[in-house]
Enzyme design. Structure first.
Site, PDB file in Angstrom:
ATOM      1  N   PRO A 123      63.314  46.009 -12.181  1.00 52.72           N
ATOM      2  CA  PRO A 123      64.129  47.202 -11.912  1.00 52.72           C
ATOM      3  C   PRO A 123      65.471  46.806 -11.299  1.00 52.72           C
ATOM      4  CG  PRO A 123      62.451  46.918 -10.210  1.00 52.72           C
ATOM      5  CD  PRO A 123      62.191  45.867 -11.242  1.00 52.72           C
ATOM      6  N   MET A 124      66.550  47.377 -11.795  1.00 54.67           N
ATOM      7  CA  MET A 124      67.873  47.107 -11.212  1.00 54.67           C
ATOM      8  C   MET A 124      68.715  48.371 -11.267  1.00 54.67           C
ATOM      9  SD  MET A 124      69.066  43.361 -12.564  1.00 54.67           S
ATOM     10  CE  MET A 124      68.648  43.738 -14.244  1.00 54.67           C
ATOM     11  N   CYS A 158      63.906  46.956  -1.368  1.00 50.55           N
ATOM     12  CA  CYS A 158      65.359  47.167  -1.441  1.00 50.55           C
ATOM     13  C   CYS A 158      66.017  46.847  -0.094  1.00 50.55           C
ATOM     14  CB  CYS A 158      65.675  48.606  -1.858  1.00 50.55           C
ATOM     15  SG  CYS A 158      67.451  48.877  -1.990  1.00 50.55           S
ATOM     16  N   LYS A 215      56.449  46.774  -5.362  1.00 45.67           N
ATOM     17  CA  LYS A 215      57.331  45.600  -5.376  1.00 45.67           C
ATOM     18  C   LYS A 215      57.819  45.321  -3.962  1.00 45.67           C
ATOM     19  CE  LYS A 215      61.330  43.767  -7.906  1.00 45.67           C
ATOM     20  NZ  LYS A 215      62.518  43.980  -7.063  1.00 45.67           N
TER      21      LYS A 215
HETATM   22  C1  LIG Z   1      72.258  45.246  -9.078  1.00 40.94           C
HETATM   23  C2  LIG Z   1      70.811  45.155  -8.656  1.00 40.94           C
HETATM   24  C3  LIG Z   1      70.084  46.311  -8.511  1.00 40.94           C
HETATM   25  C4  LIG Z   1      68.731  46.247  -8.110  1.00 40.94           C
HETATM   26  N1  LIG Z   1      68.009  47.408  -8.015  1.00 40.94           N
HETATM   27  C5  LIG Z   1      66.680  47.329  -7.721  1.00 40.94           C
HETATM   28  C6  LIG Z   1      65.869  48.502  -7.728  1.00 40.94           C
HETATM   29  O1  LIG Z   1      66.324  49.617  -8.016  1.00 40.94           O
HETATM   30  N2  LIG Z   1      64.552  48.359  -7.400  1.00 40.94           N
HETATM   31  C7  LIG Z   1      64.004  47.143  -7.085  1.00 40.94           C
HETATM   32  O2  LIG Z   1      62.804  47.043  -6.803  1.00 40.94           O
HETATM   33  N3  LIG Z   1      64.744  46.014  -7.101  1.00 40.94           N
HETATM   34  C8  LIG Z   1      66.050  46.085  -7.428  1.00 40.94           C
HETATM   35  N4  LIG Z   1      66.786  44.937  -7.493  1.00 40.94           N
HETATM   36  C9  LIG Z   1      66.122  43.634  -7.258  1.00 40.94           C
HETATM   37  C10 LIG Z   1      65.644  43.019  -8.580  1.00 40.94           C
HETATM   38  O3  LIG Z   1      64.610  43.793  -9.170  1.00 40.94           O
HETATM   39  C11 LIG Z   1      65.111  41.603  -8.342  1.00 40.94           C
HETATM   40  O4  LIG Z   1      64.062  41.667  -7.420  1.00 40.94           O
HETATM   41  C12 LIG Z   1      66.178  40.656  -7.805  1.00 40.94           C
HETATM   42  O5  LIG Z   1      67.415  40.825  -8.454  1.00 40.94           O
HETATM   43  C13 LIG Z   1      65.728  39.204  -7.960  1.00 40.94           C
HETATM   44  O6  LIG Z   1      65.415  38.919  -9.308  1.00 40.94           O
HETATM   45  P1  LIG Z   1      66.467  38.213 -10.313  1.00 40.94           P
HETATM   46  O7  LIG Z   1      66.911  36.930  -9.659  1.00 40.94           O
HETATM   47  O8  LIG Z   1      65.681  37.992 -11.574  1.00 40.94           O
HETATM   48  O9  LIG Z   1      67.620  39.144 -10.485  1.00 40.94           O
HETATM   49  C14 LIG Z   1      68.125  44.984  -7.861  1.00 40.94           C
HETATM   50  C15 LIG Z   1      68.891  43.827  -8.018  1.00 40.94           C
HETATM   51  C16 LIG Z   1      70.206  43.884  -8.421  1.00 40.94           C
HETATM   52  C17 LIG Z   1      70.979  42.605  -8.594  1.00 40.94           C
END
Ligand SMILES: Cc1cc2nc3c(=O)[nH]c(=O)nc-3n(C[C@H](O)[C@H](O)[C@H](O)COP(=O)(O)O)c2cc1C
Length: 321
Positions: free
Chosen positions: A16-17, A105, A144
């Site tokens: 989720p992002m 978050c 999460k």
């Molecule tokens: C721009 C952005 C928005 C994010 N929004 C959420 C979110 O809405 N919910 C959530 O559980 N994690 C959110 N995350 C965290 C990501 O799900 C993930 O845990 C984190 O980016 C690490 O994984 P990665 O290195 O593969 O990006 C967000 C991360 C980024 C960079």
């Protein structure tokens, strides 16, 4: 691994992002091999108040199933009510396959409200929220988390045990503390400790930017699956590359033409979903990433940032050789 009735043969998922993992990104990720995805987080409180923008964010279509819907909040009863509302399809969409609870978050506004990663300070509240959601819905509940609030308070195992005891169907662990935000490196040793402590399926998450990273994280942590966030922005090919590697198949790197086609397809999905003005504005953060390794990418980014129509973006992309 399984999430409820959904079998994910390789456990390869889009994370989720907020601002990124919308309809268009989820759909293109599925087309390139993702087996599962999670929506951007939506506010439990706003859901209960019937906020229209929140409900729009919560819509999931057939083309992006199986997708879990993520909620954030801190009051067990409100979280339960929101989960129950969001278990049904929004508009002409389909129901989520799970409700995911955001307990990771780090954003100040969320954390200072006692939501997201702030919940990791209160494992009892984690249990109560998870239990309330599990009891309110017939879909699987997933959660999460991060490793803890900071390096002095790493308690992911304790939180994961509370989540499991409360009846969650799966857990995702991002290998960073809240204090780290997105700096430093995700600590997969700590994720492995959580995997060894619980029996429910676990997605490992953090810094999976290449297929090799994905394979390494799966083997280092023993996780049932992986979630990929930033590594999939402008690179939905990462999902098929990891699956090819897991199957022992050769992966053909996408050509420039394939990248152009995927970028424009994602843009078209966004336009269909949000209209051209909003989709083109939001594409600024994503589309240039499709071409980051090509000469002329910085120039392309500048052109995309100035574009206000699909035609301008297409013209800018087609100039890339
Ligand atoms: C721009 C952005 C928005 C994010 N929004 C959420 C979110 O809405 N919910 C959530 O559980 N994690 C959110 N995350 C965290 C990501 O799900 C993930 O845990 C984190 O980016 C690490 O994984 P990665 O290195 O593969 O990006 C967000 C991360 C980024 C960079």
């Amino acid at each position: 691994m399984k999430i409820g009735n959904f079998e994910l043969p390789f456990g390869i998922a889009l994370a989720p992002m907020a601002g990124f993992s919308d309809y268009a990104m989820r759909r293109i990720s599925f087309e390139y091999g993702a087996e599962y995805s999670v929506t951007e987080m939506v506010s439990a409180k706003a859901t209960v108040y019937g906020d229209k923008k929140t409900l729009a964010l919560a819509k999931i279509t057939k083309a992006e199933s199986p997708t879990a819907l993520q909620i954030f909040g801190s009051e067990p009863s409100v979280m339960a009510e929101a989960a129950a509302i969001l278990s049904s399809p929004v508009g002409d969409g389909v129901a989520p396959v799970a409700i995911d609870i955001n307990m990771g978050c780090p954003v100040h506004k969320i954390y200072s409200n006692g939501e997201g990663s702030a919940l990791m300070k209160k494992p009892k509240l984690i249990y109560d929220i998870t239990r309330a959601v599990v009891s309110a819905i017939s879909l699987p509940t997933t959660v999460k988390i991060r490793l803890g609030v900071d390096s002095e308070h790493i308690n992911a195992v304790e939180c994961a045990l509370a989540i499991e005891e409360a009846g969650a169907a799966a857990i995702t662990v991002h290998g960073r503390t809240k204090a780290q935000l997105y700096s430093g490196k995700a600590d997969m040793k700590e994720v492995e400790k959580v995997k060894k402590s619980v029996h429910i399926p676990l997605f490992a998450n953090g810094d999976i930017l290449t297929a090799e990273d994905g394979i390494r994280v799966l083997s280092e942590t023993g996780a049932d699956g992986i979630m990929i966030g930033r590594g999939a922005v402008g690179n939905p090919f990462i999902f098929s590359e990891i699956i090819a590697a897991l199957k022992g198949e050769v992966f053909a790197e996408p050509t420039l033409e394939e990248r152009k086609s995927a970028a424009l397809t994602q843009l078209d999905y966004a336009i269909n979903n949000k209209g051209e003005t909003v989709a083109v504005r939001e594409a600024r953060g994503q589309l240039a990433k499709y071409f980051h390794s090509f000469r002329g990418c910085a120039e392309l980014r500048a052109k995309i940032n100035r574009s206000t129509t699909r035609a301008e973006i297409e013209a800018a992309i087609s100039e890339l050789k």
